[in-house]
Design a protein around this motif. Structure first.
Motif, PDB file in Angstrom:
ATOM      1  N   PHE A  24      41.255  40.267  22.307  1.00  0.00           N
ATOM      2  CA  PHE A  24      39.830  40.061  22.085  1.00  0.00           C
ATOM      3  C   PHE A  24      39.031  40.242  23.367  1.00  0.00           C
ATOM      4  CE2 PHE A  24      41.542  37.098  18.660  1.00  0.00           C
ATOM      5  CZ  PHE A  24      41.425  38.064  17.659  1.00  0.00           C
ATOM      6  N   GLY A  25      39.573  41.010  24.285  1.00  0.00           N
ATOM      7  CA  GLY A  25      38.862  41.294  25.519  1.00  0.00           C
ATOM      8  C   GLY A  25      39.080  40.221  26.573  1.00  0.00           C
ATOM      9  N   LEU A  26      38.438  40.437  27.716  1.00  0.00           N
ATOM     10  CA  LEU A  26      38.576  39.540  28.856  1.00  0.00           C
ATOM     11  C   LEU A  26      37.280  38.788  29.100  1.00  0.00           C
ATOM     12  CD1 LEU A  26      40.381  41.922  31.366  1.00  0.00           C
ATOM     13  CD2 LEU A  26      41.427  40.147  29.959  1.00  0.00           C
ATOM     14  N   ALA A  27      37.414  37.525  29.447  1.00  0.00           N
ATOM     15  CA  ALA A  27      36.274  36.761  29.948  1.00  0.00           C
ATOM     16  C   ALA A  27      36.245  36.994  31.451  1.00  0.00           C
ATOM     17  CB  ALA A  27      36.453  35.279  29.640  1.00  0.00           C
ATOM     18  N   THR A  28      35.141  37.547  31.936  1.00  0.00           N
ATOM     19  CA  THR A  28      35.081  37.942  33.340  1.00  0.00           C
ATOM     20  C   THR A  28      34.071  37.126  34.124  1.00  0.00           C
ATOM     21  OG1 THR A  28      33.451  39.659  32.874  1.00  0.00           O
ATOM     22  CG2 THR A  28      35.761  40.297  32.764  1.00  0.00           C
ATOM     23  N   ASP A  29      34.304  37.052  35.417  1.00  0.00           N
ATOM     24  CA  ASP A  29      33.430  36.300  36.312  1.00  0.00           C
ATOM     25  C   ASP A  29      33.385  37.045  37.643  1.00  0.00           C
ATOM     26  OD1 ASP A  29      32.062  34.508  37.859  1.00  0.00           O
ATOM     27  OD2 ASP A  29      33.472  32.844  37.613  1.00  0.00           O
ATOM     28  N   LEU A  30      32.197  37.406  38.082  1.00  0.00           N
ATOM     29  CA  LEU A  30      32.071  38.126  39.348  1.00  0.00           C
ATOM     30  C   LEU A  30      32.515  37.300  40.543  1.00  0.00           C
ATOM     31  CD1 LEU A  30      28.730  40.158  39.161  1.00  0.00           C
ATOM     32  CD2 LEU A  30      31.058  41.037  39.296  1.00  0.00           C
ATOM     33  N   GLY A  31      32.549  35.986  40.371  1.00  0.00           N
ATOM     34  CA  GLY A  31      32.980  35.132  41.469  1.00  0.00           C
ATOM     35  C   GLY A  31      32.062  35.261  42.671  1.00  0.00           C
ATOM     36  N   PRO A  32      32.620  35.298  43.904  1.00  0.00           N
ATOM     37  CA  PRO A  32      31.791  35.352  45.117  1.00  0.00           C
ATOM     38  C   PRO A  32      30.862  36.555  45.178  1.00  0.00           C
ATOM     39  CG  PRO A  32      34.067  34.807  45.663  1.00  0.00           C
ATOM     40  CD  PRO A  32      34.060  35.199  44.217  1.00  0.00           C
ATOM     41  N   VAL A  33      31.206  37.666  44.471  1.00  0.00           N
ATOM     42  CA  VAL A  33      30.347  38.852  44.508  1.00  0.00           C
ATOM     43  C   VAL A  33      28.920  38.496  44.091  1.00  0.00           C
ATOM     44  CG1 VAL A  33      29.971  41.165  43.557  1.00  0.00           C
ATOM     45  CG2 VAL A  33      32.297  40.391  44.041  1.00  0.00           C
TER      46      VAL A  33
END
Length: 339
Positions: free
Chosen positions: A250-259
């Motif tokens: 079902f896809g990825l939960a993403t987080d740019l984090g420090p970017v």
């Protein structure tokens, strides 16, 4: 052990786009260093699906993700770029021509330009809301990534999802799994048309059971051992699919984090760039691959490769402001360090 490195270009992210950026910079005689939060190069290709087949790399009708990374490694070997792996970039200061980058392990990198090739950033799976899921995850009965197809040999596999990952893995596991059922909530799949056509052909042959339109309802088993996957249609009618392993894609939960804290112009967890150069809103910082966004952007590995080339050429005048860059084909100039 913390390191201090001075180079021309710091490449943050060592997935396919970041690796190819080493090559493109190297061909322009730009020194590079690779920085990645993972302990190995390859990004998602290495960490999530090394055996997943990739079909849209030019001149390679099919190649496994791990094989693609191995080829990129061989391609960039002549440039011997240092690697800071298992490091998270925590700070960027300075300006174009004079950046300082700090990591969580205390490394200091001084570079004249930066390429962000961070992919989707930090990533994790979108989990289905099923009771008792954690126990099945712990036993391996529910898996979100397939690292070894052979581990599923002879298994009854249920795949949930309608995108490329679901369709590609259903096709890749034919002849390995003892049975394959693909659960999707609508008849149309979001995968590449050719892959969807192959899926329909496999279903017509009886190699794959297409369970549509259904969605996951419950898991049944004991002590982490899966017995059946319960699915329900839009009217509430249920079916029980015999299963040893469930693969929810079902896809990825993403987080740019420090970017996200570096002061760059963002849009929906992506970094906005100028299409012709891949430069961000901050002069001297470029973004390529899945993290980069502009009108007409396609999230394809091959587009990340193209962006790496554009960014390298745009960086050359930053590193060598008094030197004219005359474009040359690799067939003419060759690759340094190779025969």
């Amino acid at each position: 052990m913390a390191e201090t490195i001075t180079t021309d270009v710091a490449i943050i992210g060592a997935g396919p786009a970041g690796l190819f950026a080493v090559f493109e910079c190297g061909m322009l005689k730009l020194g590079t260093v690779l920085i990645d939060a993972l302990g190995e190069v390859g990004g998602q290709c290495a960490a999530l699906y090394p055996e997943k087949p990739i079909y849209d790399i030019p001149a390679l009708p099919a190649i496994e993700a791990a094989g693609l990374i191995e080829n990129l490694e061989r391609q960039i070997a002549p440039f011997a770029a240092p690697r800071l792996l298992g490091r998270l970039v925590t700070a960027i200061s300075g300006s174009s021509g004079d950046f300082t980058i700090g990591t969580d392990l205390g490394d200091i990198v001084r570079a004249k330009a930066i390429i962000i090739a961070a992919g989707a950033g930090a990533f994790g799976p979108n989990r289905p809301p099923l009771e008792g899921l954690a126990a099945y995850e712990a036993s391996g009965a529910v898996q979100y990534y397939v690292k070894r197809r052979e581990a599923l040999r002879g298994k009854r596999v249920v795949i949930a999802g309608g995108g490329d990952s679901a369709v590609d893995w259903a096709l890749a596991l034919c002849g390995i799994a003892s049975s394959i059922a693909v659960v999707h909530r609508r008849p149309k799949f979001r995968a590449a048309p050719e892959s969807a056509a192959q899926l329909a052909e496999a279903a017509a042959r009886g190699d794959i059971d297409l369970v549509i339109p259904y969605q996951l309802q419950a898991l049944h088993g004991a002590d982490g051992a899966l017995r059946t996957v319960e699915v329900a249609d839009l009217d509430g009618a249920t079916r029980h699919l015999e299963a040893d392993v469930l693969l929810p894609f079902f896809g990825l939960a993403t987080d740019l984090g420090p970017v996200a804290t570096w002061g760059l112009e963002l849009s929906l967890h992506h970094v906005l760039v100028t299409p012709s150069t891949c430069e961000t809103s901050t002069r001297g910082i470029f973004a390529i691959g899945d993290v980069a966004q502009y009108p007409g952007k396609l999230k394809l590995i091959l587009q990340g490769f193209s962006e790496a080339a554009m960014a390298a050429h745009a960086i050359h005048p930053i590193v060598h402001p008094d030197e004219a860059l005359h474009f040359e084909y690799s067939t003419s100039k060759g690759v340094p360090g190779t025969a």
